[in-house]
Write an enzyme that holds these catalytic residues in place. Structure first.
Site, mmCIF file in Angstrom:
data_model
loop_
_atom_site.group_PDB
_atom_site.id
_atom_site.type_symbol
_atom_site.label_atom_id
_atom_site.label_comp_id
_atom_site.label_asym_id
_atom_site.label_seq_id
_atom_site.Cartn_x
_atom_site.Cartn_y
_atom_site.Cartn_z
ATOM 1 N N ASN A 58 23.441 -23.742 0.831
ATOM 2 C CA ASN A 58 22.352 -24.720 0.797
ATOM 3 C C ASN A 58 22.848 -26.005 0.134
ATOM 4 O OD1 ASN A 58 19.935 -26.141 0.346
ATOM 5 N ND2 ASN A 58 19.415 -24.884 -1.422
ATOM 6 N N HIS A 105 17.481 -20.995 -5.544
ATOM 7 C CA HIS A 105 17.510 -20.282 -6.823
ATOM 8 C C HIS A 105 16.391 -19.244 -6.919
ATOM 9 C CE1 HIS A 105 14.785 -23.709 -7.470
ATOM 10 N NE2 HIS A 105 14.166 -22.942 -8.349
ATOM 11 N N GLU A 151 10.463 -22.258 -14.246
ATOM 12 C CA GLU A 151 9.338 -22.029 -13.335
ATOM 13 C C GLU A 151 8.433 -20.886 -13.781
ATOM 14 O OE1 GLU A 151 10.529 -21.831 -9.238
ATOM 15 O OE2 GLU A 151 11.708 -23.668 -9.379
#
Length: 182
Positions: free
Chosen positions: A126, A135, A161
């Site tokens: 990517n 990720h 996150e």
């Protein structure tokens, strides 16, 4: 001809690449598949559209690292094989704070389990780290597995996150058990 800009991030320098007014690359310094010959382009030598997109990408990545942005709007273009493009587009469907596995990603595209290695290869190539959230893909058992930018960066991005993955859950449970013993 591509334009290149380097930004600081909490996880080290990042190279941003734009071409034709679209972001075409986001790479951590030292990452696998880093475009080694790329050098920063003076803003005065960049096409205006590239300068704008690189500025927008830098601002959005800064907001992401500050925890204020959960999705990107910077225009980007993915360049790769048809198979890679299918995988990268599927990565874009994994929401902030969510994860998938290589097998789930392939199954969602109608690919048999025997294609998980090919899926992993495409994920690893990517060219738009973070923007296209590779990720967020974990191993079959939920473990952190390869990440072109390094597993420590992957762990940091998932932590940012708010994702708890099995290895982290186990460490949390052990820490709670140790506190209970005190």
């Amino acid at each position: 001809m591509s334009s290149h800009h380097i930004i600081d991030s909490p996880l080290g320098d990042m190279l941003l690449r734009a071409d034709g007014g679209a972001l075409t690359g986001v790479f951590f310094a030292g990452q696998k598949y880093y475009p080694g010959l790329a050098r920063p382009t003076p803003v005065s030598a960049m096409p205006a559209a590239d300068a704008r997109v690189l500025e927008q990408a830098a601002m959005e990545l800064g907001a992401y690292f500050d925890g204020a942005l959960h999705g990107f709007s910077v225009p980007f273009r993915l360049v790769g094989s048809a198979f890679q493009q299918r995988i990268w587009q599927a990565l874009c469907d994994i929401e902030f704070g969510e994860t998938s596995t290589y097998g789930q990603l392939g199954a969602g595209l109608g690919l048999p389990p025997s294609h998980s290695r090919a899926v992993g290869g495409a994920v690893g190539r990517n060219p738009l780290s973070i923007i296209v959230p590779c990720h967020r893909v974990l191993g079959a058992s939920g473990d952190l597995t390869g990440y072109a930018g390094g597993v420590d960066r992957k762990r940091a991005l998932l932590t940012l996150e708010g994702v708890l993955y099995p290895g982290q859950l186990q460490a949390t449970a052990l820490g709670q058990a140790a506190l209970a013993l005190d």
